[in-house]
Design a protein around this motif. Sequence first.
Motif, short mmCIF file in Angstrom:
data_model
loop_
_atom_site.label_atom_id
_atom_site.label_comp_id
_atom_site.label_asym_id
_atom_site.label_seq_id
_atom_site.Cartn_x
_atom_site.Cartn_y
_atom_site.Cartn_z
N VAL A 157 18.75 51.85 76.34
CA VAL A 157 19.07 53.00 77.20
C VAL A 157 17.87 53.36 78.07
O VAL A 157 18.01 53.62 79.27
CB VAL A 157 19.51 54.20 76.34
CG1 VAL A 157 19.70 55.44 77.20
CG2 VAL A 157 20.80 53.86 75.58
N LYS A 158 16.70 53.36 77.46
CA LYS A 158 15.49 53.67 78.22
C LYS A 158 15.26 52.62 79.31
O LYS A 158 14.85 52.94 80.43
CB LYS A 158 14.29 53.72 77.28
CG LYS A 158 12.99 54.14 77.95
CD LYS A 158 11.87 54.25 76.93
CE LYS A 158 10.56 54.66 77.61
NZ LYS A 158 9.45 54.78 76.61
N GLY A 159 15.55 51.35 79.00
CA GLY A 159 15.40 50.29 79.98
C GLY A 159 16.34 50.48 81.16
O GLY A 159 15.98 50.20 82.31
N ALA A 160 17.56 50.96 80.89
CA ALA A 160 18.50 51.23 81.97
C ALA A 160 17.94 52.29 82.91
O ALA A 160 18.02 52.16 84.15
CB ALA A 160 19.84 51.69 81.40
N GLY A 161 17.37 53.35 82.34
CA GLY A 161 16.78 54.39 83.17
C GLY A 161 15.61 53.86 83.98
O GLY A 161 15.45 54.20 85.17
N MET A 162 14.80 53.02 83.37
CA MET A 162 13.65 52.45 84.08
C MET A 162 14.11 51.55 85.22
O MET A 162 13.54 51.57 86.32
CB MET A 162 12.79 51.66 83.08
CG MET A 162 11.43 51.24 83.62
SD MET A 162 10.44 50.39 82.35
CE MET A 162 10.17 51.75 81.19
N ALA A 163 15.16 50.75 84.98
CA ALA A 163 15.68 49.87 86.02
C ALA A 163 16.24 50.67 87.19
O ALA A 163 16.01 50.34 88.36
CB ALA A 163 16.75 48.95 85.44
N TRP A 205 17.15 45.57 84.34
CA TRP A 205 17.53 46.24 83.09
C TRP A 205 17.16 45.38 81.89
O TRP A 205 16.55 45.86 80.92
CB TRP A 205 19.03 46.54 83.11
CG TRP A 205 19.54 47.31 81.93
CD1 TRP A 205 18.80 47.99 80.99
CD2 TRP A 205 20.92 47.48 81.55
NE1 TRP A 205 19.62 48.59 80.06
CE2 TRP A 205 20.92 48.28 80.37
CE3 TRP A 205 22.12 47.04 82.08
CZ2 TRP A 205 22.11 48.64 79.73
CZ3 TRP A 205 23.30 47.41 81.45
CH2 TRP A 205 23.29 48.20 80.29
N ALA A 206 17.48 44.10 81.96
CA ALA A 206 17.17 43.19 80.85
C ALA A 206 15.66 43.10 80.62
O ALA A 206 15.19 43.17 79.48
CB ALA A 206 17.75 41.81 81.13
N ILE A 207 14.90 42.95 81.71
CA ILE A 207 13.46 42.79 81.57
C ILE A 207 12.81 44.09 81.10
O ILE A 207 11.90 44.09 80.26
CB ILE A 207 12.85 42.33 82.91
CG1 ILE A 207 13.36 40.92 83.26
CG2 ILE A 207 11.33 42.35 82.86
CD1 ILE A 207 13.09 39.88 82.20
N ALA A 208 13.28 45.23 81.62
CA ALA A 208 12.75 46.52 81.17
C ALA A 208 13.01 46.73 79.68
O ALA A 208 12.17 47.27 78.95
CB ALA A 208 13.36 47.66 81.99
N THR A 209 14.17 46.29 79.21
CA THR A 209 14.50 46.42 77.80
C THR A 209 13.62 45.51 76.95
O THR A 209 13.07 45.94 75.92
CB THR A 209 15.99 46.09 77.56
OG1 THR A 209 16.79 47.00 78.31
CG2 THR A 209 16.34 46.18 76.09
N ALA A 210 13.48 44.26 77.36
CA ALA A 210 12.61 43.34 76.62
C ALA A 210 11.18 43.86 76.59
O ALA A 210 10.50 43.80 75.55
CB ALA A 210 12.66 41.95 77.26
N ARG A 211 10.73 44.37 77.71
CA ARG A 211 9.38 44.95 77.79
C ARG A 211 9.24 46.07 76.76
O ARG A 211 8.22 46.16 76.05
CB ARG A 211 9.14 45.48 79.21
CG ARG A 211 7.84 46.25 79.40
CD ARG A 211 7.83 46.91 80.78
NE ARG A 211 6.63 47.73 80.98
CZ ARG A 211 6.49 48.98 80.57
NH1 ARG A 211 7.48 49.57 79.89
NH2 ARG A 211 5.38 49.65 80.80
#
Length: 309
Positions: free
Chosen positions: A283-289, A243-249
Amino acid sequence: MNQPPLIEQVTQTMALGSKSFATAAKLFDPPTRRSTLMLYAWCRHCDDVIDGQTLGEGGTQHQVADAQARMLHLQIETRRAYSGAHMDEPAFRAFQEVALTHHLPQQLAFDHLEGFAMDTRDERYNSFDDTLRYCYHVAGVVGLMMARVMGVRDEAILDHACDLGLAFQLTNIARDIVEDAENGRCYLPRSWLDKAGLRSEQLADPQHRAALAPLAARLVSEAEPYYQSARSGLPDLPLRSAWAIATARGVYREIGVKVQHAGPRAWDARQRTSKGEKLALLVKGAGMALTSRVSRPQARPVGLWQRPR
């Protein structure tokens, strides 16, 4: 005067030095977040030292005019950190903790320092591969160390982590072309400049923004397959880390999009994401994770620059 606890110092360093990553870092589980902050503090400190900041702290601070001497200081203190010696500087105490706890290979730390050494040597980059080599040292290696903090040891997965660092740095270069030029630095490939009829010493001049904008846009486009590769590494990370990495990305990638869309006006003000945009990307990062738990990752795109092994 008593110094605040180390964790407070490194948390402040992150908050001041990288607002883009600070939001994502809060998503890690507490032990991973602590190690992330410790690692960032060292990286930030090394960068500041090479840029001419003071060494040490409190009454022991001193200015070192010679960039090579500053580089030697960082190398010596990094070796001492690995040896288990008592470290006076907070950034090196932080690095010692994360390096010894997670068994970070010394080679990675010294590969990172080589990126700063490249700046002290005022290296120029003739080809895009040369630029990527610089990106590897200053950011790809950080991705490798971060992945190890998150428990990754598989070399194929580490490739994805390195790719994210490369993508971040390509985005940074595009965003900071003018600021870097004002400081006498240029990371754009000379071959690109030649084709555009530009010289590195012209990049800070507003009259050349129209010619510069396509080069920044090209950097952003070149970063895209590396961002794609990074996404493929998410399934192998713990969920909160993913989640953290997807958000940073998402945050860094959006900065690149802004640079690309702004064209010649990209450097009128520093491109950044707003609080609202960061929240949406969180929020988008959470979905991606979450999706990464059930979807099959794509293979690493063919033809990407390969890190040294």
